[in-house]
Write a protein that holds these residues in place. Sequence first.
Motif, short mmCIF file in Angstrom:
data_model
loop_
_atom_site.label_atom_id
_atom_site.label_comp_id
_atom_site.label_asym_id
_atom_site.label_seq_id
_atom_site.Cartn_x
_atom_site.Cartn_y
_atom_site.Cartn_z
N ARG A 140 0.84 -1.20 0.00
CA ARG A 140 0.00 0.00 0.00
C ARG A 140 0.87 1.25 0.00
NH1 ARG A 140 -2.93 0.69 4.71
NH2 ARG A 140 -1.35 -0.51 5.85
N CYS A 141 0.34 2.33 -0.57
CA CYS A 141 1.11 3.57 -0.63
C CYS A 141 0.18 4.76 -0.44
CB CYS A 141 1.85 3.68 -1.97
SG CYS A 141 3.09 5.00 -1.98
N THR A 142 0.75 5.86 0.03
CA THR A 142 0.00 7.10 0.21
C THR A 142 -0.09 7.90 -1.09
OG1 THR A 142 2.07 8.11 0.93
CG2 THR A 142 0.57 7.35 2.65
N LEU A 143 0.74 7.55 -2.06
CA LEU A 143 0.74 8.24 -3.36
C LEU A 143 0.26 7.28 -4.44
CD1 LEU A 143 4.18 10.11 -3.13
CD2 LEU A 143 1.90 10.99 -2.56
N ARG A 144 -0.08 7.84 -5.59
CA ARG A 144 -0.49 7.02 -6.74
C ARG A 144 0.35 7.43 -7.95
NH1 ARG A 144 -5.79 6.84 -8.74
NH2 ARG A 144 -5.45 4.64 -9.20
N CYS A 145 1.62 7.07 -7.89
CA CYS A 145 2.55 7.43 -8.96
C CYS A 145 2.26 6.59 -10.20
CB CYS A 145 3.99 7.22 -8.50
SG CYS A 145 4.44 8.21 -7.05
N ALA A 146 2.03 7.27 -11.31
CA ALA A 146 1.62 6.59 -12.54
C ALA A 146 2.67 5.60 -13.04
CB ALA A 146 1.32 7.63 -13.62
N ASP A 147 3.94 5.89 -12.78
CA ASP A 147 5.01 5.04 -13.30
C ASP A 147 5.77 4.35 -12.17
OD1 ASP A 147 4.94 5.73 -16.28
OD2 ASP A 147 5.01 7.70 -15.35
N CYS A 148 5.08 4.06 -11.09
CA CYS A 148 5.69 3.36 -9.95
C CYS A 148 6.30 2.04 -10.42
CB CYS A 148 4.64 3.09 -8.88
SG CYS A 148 5.23 2.06 -7.51
N ALA A 149 7.56 1.83 -10.10
CA ALA A 149 8.27 0.62 -10.54
C ALA A 149 7.82 -0.63 -9.80
CB ALA A 149 9.78 0.80 -10.36
N HIS A 150 6.95 -0.46 -8.80
CA HIS A 150 6.40 -1.61 -8.07
C HIS A 150 4.91 -1.79 -8.35
CE1 HIS A 150 9.92 -2.28 -5.30
NE2 HIS A 150 10.18 -1.08 -5.78
N GLY A 151 4.34 -0.91 -9.16
CA GLY A 151 2.91 -1.03 -9.48
C GLY A 151 2.00 -0.79 -8.29
N CYS A 152 2.46 0.01 -7.33
CA CYS A 152 1.68 0.21 -6.10
C CYS A 152 0.41 1.02 -6.33
CB CYS A 152 2.54 0.87 -5.03
SG CYS A 152 3.88 -0.19 -4.45
N TRP A 153 0.34 1.74 -7.46
CA TRP A 153 -0.87 2.51 -7.76
C TRP A 153 -2.09 1.59 -7.91
CZ3 TRP A 153 -3.01 0.87 -12.27
CH2 TRP A 153 -2.16 0.27 -13.21
N ALA A 154 -1.85 0.32 -8.20
CA ALA A 154 -2.96 -0.62 -8.43
C ALA A 154 -3.41 -1.31 -7.14
CB ALA A 154 -2.54 -1.67 -9.45
N VAL A 155 -2.75 -1.03 -6.03
CA VAL A 155 -3.04 -1.72 -4.77
C VAL A 155 -4.09 -0.96 -3.97
CG1 VAL A 155 -2.06 -2.57 -2.59
CG2 VAL A 155 -0.71 -2.67 -4.70
N ASP A 156 -5.12 -1.66 -3.54
CA ASP A 156 -6.18 -1.05 -2.75
C ASP A 156 -5.63 -0.57 -1.40
OD1 ASP A 156 -9.39 -0.92 -2.60
OD2 ASP A 156 -8.59 -1.43 -0.62
N ARG A 157 -6.10 0.58 -0.95
CA ARG A 157 -5.61 1.14 0.32
C ARG A 157 -5.92 0.22 1.50
NH1 ARG A 157 -4.83 6.83 -0.44
NH2 ARG A 157 -3.74 6.95 -2.44
N ASN A 158 -6.88 -0.68 1.34
CA ASN A 158 -7.24 -1.61 2.42
C ASN A 158 -6.65 -3.01 2.22
OD1 ASN A 158 -8.94 0.31 3.81
ND2 ASN A 158 -10.47 -0.02 2.20
#
Length: 386
Positions: A137-155
Motif C-alpha cells: 500500500r502507498c500514500t501516493l499514486r505514482c503513474a510510473d511506480c516501478a512496483h505497481g503500487c498505484w494498483a493496490v487497494d488502500r485496504n
Amino acid sequence: MKWMNRGEELNEYKAEKLEHEKFYVFGAGDIGRGLYVTLSFFGMFAGFIDNDVQKQKNGFYGQLVQSYQWFLENERDKTLIIAANEANEQEISRQLREDNCKFFLSGIFLNSVLPIYFFQKKNILFMNLAQICVTERCTLRCADCAHGCWAVDRNAKDMELEEIYVSADLFFSKIDYIHEFVLIGGEPLLYEHLKEAVEYIGEKYRNKMGTFSITSNGTILPDQALVDNCKKYRVLFRISNYVKAIPNLQGQYNKLEKIFLKEGVDYHFSKAEEVWWNYGFTDKLQEESEEQLIRKFDRCMTPCRETRNGKLYFCVMARTVSDNLGYHIGENDFLDLGLLPDDDLGRRILLEYNLGYSEKGYLEMCARCHGKDCRNYPVMAARQLR
C-alpha cells in the motif's frame, strides 16, 4: 546466466586479489557513506577522496577527506572505489584511466567483486542489497511506480509481523553480512507494526548489516516509538524527494528533517527527482527468444533482492509488479532458502544465485521489462494518477 553446473559454476573463477588491500572511496556522499561503513567493518577502508573543498575542510562521518591531487601525489598505487551517481561516475572513470589509477565502480565492487572474494578467500557469504516489502500500500499514486503500487487497494492486506520475522530469520541464517538491508513498501510507514519489525531485525541482526534502512516517500511522520527504535538500531531513513511533482511535500519534508535532527536519527533526502525510467511493465508482453531474454537479464543485473516468506527473489520489482498488477507470471522465479542444504554446496548455490545464475537464466517478468534500456524511456518522476 543459466545454471550449467549448479553449485560449481565458480570453481575455475579466480577472485580479485584484495588481500591486505585498503581502498580509498572517491565520493564523500551517500554512496560513499555506505561503502565507508562496510569497508571499515572488514578493516578495508583507507580514506575519502573528494574534490569538494568544503568537505575537505569539514571531513565526512568523522573521517578526513583528501583531494584527488593529494591522492595522486601520495597514494596513487592504492585502489579507488568510485562512489558517485552514473553521470559523475563516467567522468571520474575517464579521469582515473587517463592517470593510470586502479579503480572499481561501486556497483560492480559490491555486486560481484566483494561477494566472490569474500566467499573464496574468507568463507563469508556477502550480499550487496536485500529488502523486505512490508506493505504494497502507498500514500501516493505514482503513474510510473516501478512496483505497481498505484494498483493496490488502500485496504489491502500487509505482511503479517510473523511473516517478517520468518523472512528475516531465514535470510540471515544463510547470509553472513549484507551491505544494506531495507524495509520498503509501498509506503512502509503505513505498516502498523513497523517499529516491531525494526526492533526484531535490529536486535537480532544489526551486526550483520552495514546499513539498516527504511525507504519512505516522506508523506507520514514517524511516531516516537519508531524514532526511538531507529536511533537504537542505527536505522537510516531514506526519503525519496518528489517535490518537483508534488510541491506541497516540501512542508512535510521540513517537518521530517526537524524530527530527525532533534532526535539524532540518521537520514538522507534524495536530490529532487525529476526523471524516472519507464520499465515497460504495463506494455504488452514482448516476443523475445530465450537467448534475447538471457542477454537482457545479464545486461540488467539489478542489485535489488527481496526476501519474503523464505523465498529469495532476484528482482523485487519483478515480484511486486507481477503481484500488484495481477500478471501472476514468474511465480516460481525465486530461490527457496528453506530447501538449501546447510553445507558448503548450499552456500555456493546461494552465491551463484545472487550473482545472477538460475535455472532459466532470466526471469519471466523480463519479457515485460525494458531492462537496461529503460533509460531510453524517461518519464516524469512521481506523476500522480487522478
